[in-house]
Structure formats: structure tokens, C-alpha cells
Design a protein around this motif. Sequence first.
Motif, short mmCIF file in Angstrom:
data_model
loop_
_atom_site.label_atom_id
_atom_site.label_comp_id
_atom_site.label_asym_id
_atom_site.label_seq_id
_atom_site.Cartn_x
_atom_site.Cartn_y
_atom_site.Cartn_z
N ARG A 101 0.82 -1.15 -0.36
CA ARG A 101 0.13 0.36 -0.06
C ARG A 101 0.90 1.69 0.47
NH1 ARG A 101 -5.27 -0.16 -2.09
NH2 ARG A 101 -5.49 -2.15 -2.24
N THR A 102 2.27 1.27 0.53
CA THR A 102 2.90 2.71 0.79
C THR A 102 3.30 2.66 -0.49
OG1 THR A 102 3.37 2.13 3.18
CG2 THR A 102 4.69 3.14 2.14
N ALA A 103 3.22 1.24 -1.11
CA ALA A 103 4.24 1.60 -2.65
C ALA A 103 3.57 1.61 -3.23
CB ALA A 103 5.25 0.23 -3.48
N ILE A 104 2.35 2.02 -3.76
CA ILE A 104 1.37 2.21 -4.83
C ILE A 104 1.32 4.17 -4.28
CG2 ILE A 104 -1.29 2.51 -4.51
CD1 ILE A 104 -1.47 -0.86 -4.27
N GLY A 105 1.12 3.71 -2.93
CA GLY A 105 1.16 6.08 -2.53
C GLY A 105 1.81 6.79 -3.39
N ILE A 106 3.43 5.96 -2.85
CA ILE A 106 3.95 6.62 -3.97
C ILE A 106 4.71 6.89 -5.47
CG2 ILE A 106 7.24 6.33 -4.08
CD1 ILE A 106 7.52 4.63 -1.55
N ALA A 107 3.94 5.28 -6.04
CA ALA A 107 3.67 5.54 -7.55
C ALA A 107 2.78 6.13 -7.70
CB ALA A 107 3.79 4.28 -7.85
N ASP A 108 1.12 6.98 -7.50
CA ASP A 108 0.23 6.96 -7.69
C ASP A 108 0.46 8.93 -7.34
OD1 ASP A 108 -1.01 4.73 -7.64
OD2 ASP A 108 -2.31 5.24 -6.10
N ALA A 109 1.98 8.98 -6.04
CA ALA A 109 1.42 10.69 -6.59
C ALA A 109 2.96 10.64 -6.85
CB ALA A 109 2.08 11.30 -4.71
N GLU A 110 3.93 10.34 -7.11
CA GLU A 110 5.13 10.60 -8.01
C GLU A 110 6.08 9.96 -9.56
OE1 GLU A 110 8.42 11.13 -5.23
OE2 GLU A 110 7.13 10.53 -3.75
N GLY A 111 4.40 8.48 -9.58
CA GLY A 111 4.83 7.60 -11.04
C GLY A 111 6.11 6.69 -10.02
N LEU A 112 6.45 5.34 -10.78
CA LEU A 112 6.98 4.25 -10.42
C LEU A 112 8.82 4.53 -10.54
CD1 LEU A 112 5.71 1.22 -13.23
CD2 LEU A 112 5.57 1.84 -10.22
N ALA A 113 9.06 5.58 -11.73
CA ALA A 113 10.44 5.96 -11.23
C ALA A 113 10.44 6.84 -10.04
CB ALA A 113 10.74 7.41 -12.74
N ALA A 114 9.97 6.64 -9.44
CA ALA A 114 10.82 7.49 -8.30
C ALA A 114 10.26 5.91 -7.58
CB ALA A 114 9.26 8.60 -7.86
N LEU A 115 9.78 4.94 -6.99
CA LEU A 115 9.65 4.07 -6.68
C LEU A 115 11.04 2.40 -6.56
CD1 LEU A 115 7.50 2.01 -4.24
CD2 LEU A 115 7.11 0.28 -6.69
N SER A 116 10.88 2.84 -4.87
CA SER A 116 12.41 1.79 -4.86
C SER A 116 12.03 1.33 -3.35
CB SER A 116 13.54 2.65 -5.06
OG SER A 116 13.87 3.82 -4.12
N MET A 117 13.19 -0.22 -3.08
CA MET A 117 12.86 -0.85 -1.82
C MET A 117 12.94 0.70 -1.28
SD MET A 117 12.02 -3.40 -2.31
CE MET A 117 11.83 -4.71 -1.16
N ARG A 118 13.75 1.12 -1.46
CA ARG A 118 14.69 1.90 -0.19
C ARG A 118 13.39 3.63 0.45
NH1 ARG A 118 19.77 3.93 1.20
NH2 ARG A 118 21.17 2.77 -0.45
N ALA A 119 12.67 3.56 -1.01
CA ALA A 119 12.26 4.82 -0.76
C ALA A 119 10.58 4.69 -0.10
CB ALA A 119 12.02 5.19 -2.29
N VAL A 120 10.66 2.90 0.09
CA VAL A 120 9.60 2.33 0.45
C VAL A 120 10.01 2.28 1.97
CG1 VAL A 120 7.74 0.86 1.49
CG2 VAL A 120 8.56 0.98 -1.66
N ALA A 121 11.11 1.93 2.28
CA ALA A 121 11.31 1.37 3.62
C ALA A 121 10.92 3.00 4.14
CB ALA A 121 12.41 1.43 3.75
N ALA A 122 11.79 4.49 3.51
CA ALA A 122 12.02 5.64 4.08
C ALA A 122 10.15 6.07 4.42
CB ALA A 122 12.31 6.44 3.46
N ARG A 123 9.41 5.44 4.04
CA ARG A 123 8.44 6.19 3.84
C ARG A 123 7.43 5.22 5.40
NH1 ARG A 123 4.67 8.67 0.11
NH2 ARG A 123 6.50 9.48 -0.71
N LEU A 124 7.67 3.87 5.32
CA LEU A 124 7.68 3.30 6.47
C LEU A 124 8.25 3.52 7.93
CD1 LEU A 124 7.21 -0.16 4.73
CD2 LEU A 124 4.94 1.50 5.75
N GLY A 125 9.35 4.18 7.56
CA GLY A 125 10.55 4.31 8.77
C GLY A 125 11.05 3.64 8.72
N ALA A 126 11.30 2.57 8.63
CA ALA A 126 11.92 1.14 8.71
C ALA A 126 13.51 0.77 7.78
CB ALA A 126 10.56 -0.18 8.21
N ALA A 127 14.12 0.19 8.15
CA ALA A 127 15.67 0.25 8.34
C ALA A 127 15.46 -0.05 6.67
CB ALA A 127 16.51 -1.45 8.90
#
Length: 330
Positions: A101-127
Motif C-alpha cells: 500500500r505504501t508503494a502504491i501511494g508513492i507510485a500514485d503520487a510520483e510515478g514508477l520512476a520514484a519507486l524503490s525499495m529504499r523509498a518504501v522503507a523510508a516512507r514506512l520509517g523502517a531500515a
Amino acid sequence: MADPSLPPYLRIVAEVRRKITDGELAPGDRIPSTRQLAKEWNVALATATKALTALRQEGLVQPRARVGTVVAAPSRGAAGARHPRPAPAAERELTRERIVRTAIGIADAEGLAALSMRAVAARLGAATMSPYRYVTGKDDLVLLMADAVFAEAALPADASGHWRARLEAGARALWAVHRAHPWLAQLGPLTRPLLLPHLMAYSEWMLSALDGHGLGPAAMLNQNVLLYSHVQGLAVQLEREAQAESATGLTSDQWLDAQAPALAALTASRDHPTFTRVIEALGEGGYDLRLDELFEIGLTSLLDGLAVLIDAHRADPAGTPAPSAAPRTR
């Protein structure tokens, strides 16, 4: 919160710098475009441009071809280069569903180019490596995202009714999903279909509407693919337009306004008489290209053609071929 006494461009710089330092934005994450910053901060484009320039001069961001401005990788030994490890609670709360769901939120707002595992982790506050315990990588994550959003297709509970009404409902549900998630149309070519559970549920709905009307199995699959490709072919423009606006800072209307001199030169040349006549006939109102309107026009045209095929079968169930004067060649 940035100091309100600072000039507007420095307030933008301070806020973006804070997000990078705190790990909210990780290296490679996309920074909002000049136009997005101008809108978010209610400043002029020149002010937003000045802020991005200052961030580049600090080495915090860098331009990346076909992507835009992204967070730069920290230089070796730079202060603050290593983000603090998140609290263990954030690790315990991770689930595959939250990651998707977090990844979908990133892709919806910024496109697939902005999606990365690192970005998802940062958005979730995880390592950074934590999401890998739930998904094997970005490719796996994107497939899970696609299946999750295909599940949003609002197909009617009642599968009875006229074939045309059922196909219209299915196509409109698929269009609504692509409208809500523009990145979805970018996932792969039509010739490499995604074998996802919820996409198969959509195909089952469409094929069952086509069944029992005299169409052969190949014809049924062809009609299903044609309707899907109609949606995908238009929906792919949604993400492309978002990318173009981010790269240029211009909306589609603003970009078209800038093409007025070129259009005037084309019509004045009279080299394209039909095009010129059509454009002039539009008058001052001009032509508005509306994707929703094109979707409905295309859907009607496809189903009108399908109706001809179905009616032809009813008139000649045996499918007797018309006589021909010469054999067909491939």
C-alpha cells in the motif's frame, strides 16, 4: 518547520534539507519539480527554481536524465550521511500489505520512476533492507501492487444481463482503476500479459459476457484483448503527461499555448489543406483532447463492431463463407 522569517526560497531549501537529513527522502528519491514546489509553497516559478539551484549547490540534490531532480548520494564521510536506524517498533509493524500500500501511494503520487525499495522503507520509517523480508525486490513488489489495484475494479455483483452492458461495465471499471493509478499502464507490453489473480477475475468477467454468442475461442480472446488495449493505450498517456509536466513545469494547456506560433505557421502554409480546414472550423474554442471522452468514443466504436459480428453469426450460424473469385493468400 522552516523559519518564517527566511526568504521563501530558503524556507523551501530548509524543509527539503530537513527531509533529507531525517531520512524522509533517501538518495535517489525524486524531488518535486519546479512547478510542484511553486504550487505547494505558493511561490513564483523563479523562486522554486532558485531553491532547487541552492540545493544543487549544496550537493543535496542532482539532476537525473528522464527522471528529474533526485536526492544525491552522500559523499563519503559527510556528516549525517548515515541515517539513524528506525525504532524497533517500526520493524515489528511491517507487513506485506503495508509495504504494498505504501508503494502504491508513492507510485500514485510520483510515478514508477520514484519507486524503490529504499523509498518504501523510508516512507514506512523502517531500515532500508527491512522490506526485503516480505518481498524479493522491486519487480516482485510492482506485481503485488498491480494485483492489489486490479482488485479495486468495481465489477457488478450480478453477472446476468446483456453482453454489451456487461462489457461496458467491465471496461469502465478497468478505466477507473487506470485513472486512479496511472502507472499501471506502464508495466509491460500487451504481448506479455500479467497473469495476476485479480486481472484474471476481470478477464473472466469479460469472457463470460462474450460467451454464448457464436464467437470462437480465438475471437473471444481477441475481443477481450482489444478492449483491454483500448483502456491501456489511452491510460499510458496519463503517466506520460505527468512526467512531461514534471520535466517542463508546464501543464498540457500551457504547453499547447506555447505551440500556437508553430500551429499558426502550419495552417498559414496551406500545405495541409484538410488539417487547416478542420482547425479553422473549430473557431476560437479550439479542440480539447479529453481522454475520458476518447475512452467512451472508442468503447462505443469497438462494441458497435462487435455487435455486427454477433448479428452476422445469428443470421448465419453455420458461418458459411461468402464465395470468392480467388483464393486468399497470407
